[in-house]
Scaffold this active site. Structure first.
Site, PDB file in Angstrom:
ATOM      1  N   HIS A  43       0.845  -1.185   0.000  1.00 43.10           N
ATOM      2  CA  HIS A  43       0.000   0.000   0.000  1.00 43.10           C
ATOM      3  C   HIS A  43       0.884   1.240   0.000  1.00 43.10           C
ATOM      4  O   HIS A  43       2.100   1.153   0.218  1.00 43.10           O
ATOM      5  CB  HIS A  43      -0.932   0.010   1.225  1.00 43.10           C
ATOM      6  CG  HIS A  43      -0.217  -0.064   2.530  1.00 43.10           C
ATOM      7  ND1 HIS A  43      -0.183  -1.180   3.320  1.00 43.10           N
ATOM      8  CD2 HIS A  43       0.536   0.865   3.166  1.00 43.10           C
ATOM      9  CE1 HIS A  43       0.546  -0.942   4.395  1.00 43.10           C
ATOM     10  NE2 HIS A  43       0.996   0.288   4.327  1.00 43.10           N
TER      11      HIS A  43
HETATM   12  C1  T46 Z   1       2.585   0.446   6.997  1.00 49.56           C
HETATM   13  C2  T46 Z   1       3.403  -0.772   7.137  1.00 49.56           C
HETATM   14  C3  T46 Z   1       4.871  -0.486   7.253  1.00 49.56           C
HETATM   15  C4  T46 Z   1      -4.392  -0.877  13.571  1.00 49.56           C
HETATM   16  O1  T46 Z   1      -5.459  -1.161  14.124  1.00 49.56           O
HETATM   17  N1  T46 Z   1      -3.677   0.189  14.002  1.00 49.56           N
HETATM   18  C5  T46 Z   1      -2.485   0.536  13.443  1.00 49.56           C
HETATM   19  O2  T46 Z   1      -1.870   1.534  13.887  1.00 49.56           O
HETATM   20  C6  T46 Z   1      -2.016  -0.239  12.336  1.00 49.56           C
HETATM   21  C7  T46 Z   1      -0.704   0.145  11.671  1.00 49.56           C
HETATM   22  C8  T46 Z   1      -2.741  -1.308  11.904  1.00 49.56           C
HETATM   23  N2  T46 Z   1      -3.915  -1.606  12.518  1.00 49.56           N
HETATM   24  C9  T46 Z   1      -4.643  -2.817  12.081  1.00 49.56           C
HETATM   25  C10 T46 Z   1      -5.208  -2.770  10.675  1.00 49.56           C
HETATM   26  C11 T46 Z   1      -5.216  -4.233  10.290  1.00 49.56           C
HETATM   27  O3  T46 Z   1      -6.401  -4.830  10.764  1.00 49.56           O
HETATM   28  O4  T46 Z   1      -3.746  -3.905  12.112  1.00 49.56           O
HETATM   29  C12 T46 Z   1      -4.038  -4.818  11.066  1.00 49.56           C
HETATM   30  C13 T46 Z   1      -2.815  -5.076  10.195  1.00 49.56           C
HETATM   31  O5  T46 Z   1      -2.516  -3.893   9.439  1.00 49.56           O
HETATM   32  P1  T46 Z   1      -1.958  -3.960   7.952  1.00 49.56           P
HETATM   33  O6  T46 Z   1      -2.538  -5.099   7.232  1.00 49.56           O
HETATM   34  O7  T46 Z   1      -2.132  -2.613   7.334  1.00 49.56           O
HETATM   35  O8  T46 Z   1      -0.403  -4.243   8.237  1.00 49.56           O
HETATM   36  P2  T46 Z   1       0.829  -4.171   7.247  1.00 49.56           P
HETATM   37  O9  T46 Z   1       1.957  -4.848   7.939  1.00 49.56           O
HETATM   38  O10 T46 Z   1       0.489  -4.618   5.889  1.00 49.56           O
HETATM   39  O11 T46 Z   1       1.167  -2.591   7.151  1.00 49.56           O
HETATM   40  C14 T46 Z   1       1.616  -1.886   8.307  1.00 49.56           C
HETATM   41  C15 T46 Z   1       0.863  -0.568   8.480  1.00 49.56           C
HETATM   42  O12 T46 Z   1      -0.546  -0.800   8.491  1.00 49.56           O
HETATM   43  C16 T46 Z   1       1.172   0.399   7.395  1.00 49.56           C
HETATM   44  O13 T46 Z   1       0.686   1.691   7.740  1.00 49.56           O
HETATM   45  O14 T46 Z   1       3.019   1.449   6.426  1.00 49.56           O
HETATM   46  O15 T46 Z   1       3.011  -1.625   8.199  1.00 49.56           O
END
Ligand code: T46
Length: 133
Positions: A50
């Site tokens: 993303h």
């Molecule tokens: C990024 C990369 C480096 C939350 O509830 N609060 C938070 O602050 C974050 C970051 C995530 N979440 C929840 C949203 C999803 O349900 O945690 C779950 C996993 O998030 P996501 O699938 O977006 O995770 P990554 O590892 O793909 O991405 C993350 C960050 O979301 C993103 O901002 O830049 O790490």
């Protein structure tokens, strides 16, 4: 702005080991609003895929390693994060992916705003359209 922006964190090490201090607005280019960390990533799993519309972030692997891939729509870069004293800025409108997490990887991310799903662009075609507009 260049795609790769490393931030050298001060390592206050001595004979006992290492200590890295991060201060809001001092060695990071913004005031920290949120900190999260990614750990226990399963073997073969990749994350990210993303870009953020406005969010500024800085990531550092405080244990283990992973590969970070950045893409601003014009240029692409790929490198290892494996040094607790070397952080990478993830600027807005940069597509990012994390691959090849070591089993002990702990990736800490500092962000300048609260979590907001509406700030994410999770579709690569939409990202490309936005950056070439
Ligand atoms: C990024 C990369 C480096 C939350 O509830 N609060 C938070 O602050 C974050 C970051 C995530 N979440 C929840 C949203 C999803 O349900 O945690 C779950 C996993 O998030 P996501 O699938 O977006 O995770 P990554 O590892 O793909 O991405 C993350 C960050 O979301 C993103 O901002 O830049 O790490």
């Amino acid at each position: 702005m260049s795609l790769i922006n490393w931030i050298d964190l001060p390592n206050r090490g001595d004979e006992r080991g290492c200590l890295v201090a991060i201060e809001s607005g001092k060695n990071l280019p913004f005031e920290i609003e949120r900190v999260y960390y990614i750990h226990g990533t399963q073997d073969g799993v990749s994350r990210g895929f993303h870009a953020h519309k406005k969010l500024q972030q800085v990531a550092v692997c405080v244990a283990g390693s992973c590969e970070m891939r950045l893409d601003d729509g014009t240029e692409k870069a790929s490198f290892q994060l494996d040094d607790p004293a070397k952080a990478i800025a993830i600027n807005p409108m940069v597509w990012h992916e994390m691959h090849h997490f070591s089993s002990d990887c702990v990736l800490v991310v500092f962000a300048d705003a609260a979590y907001d799903e509406s700030d994410y662009i999770r579709d690569y075609d939409s990202f490309q359209e936005a950056v070439t507009r």
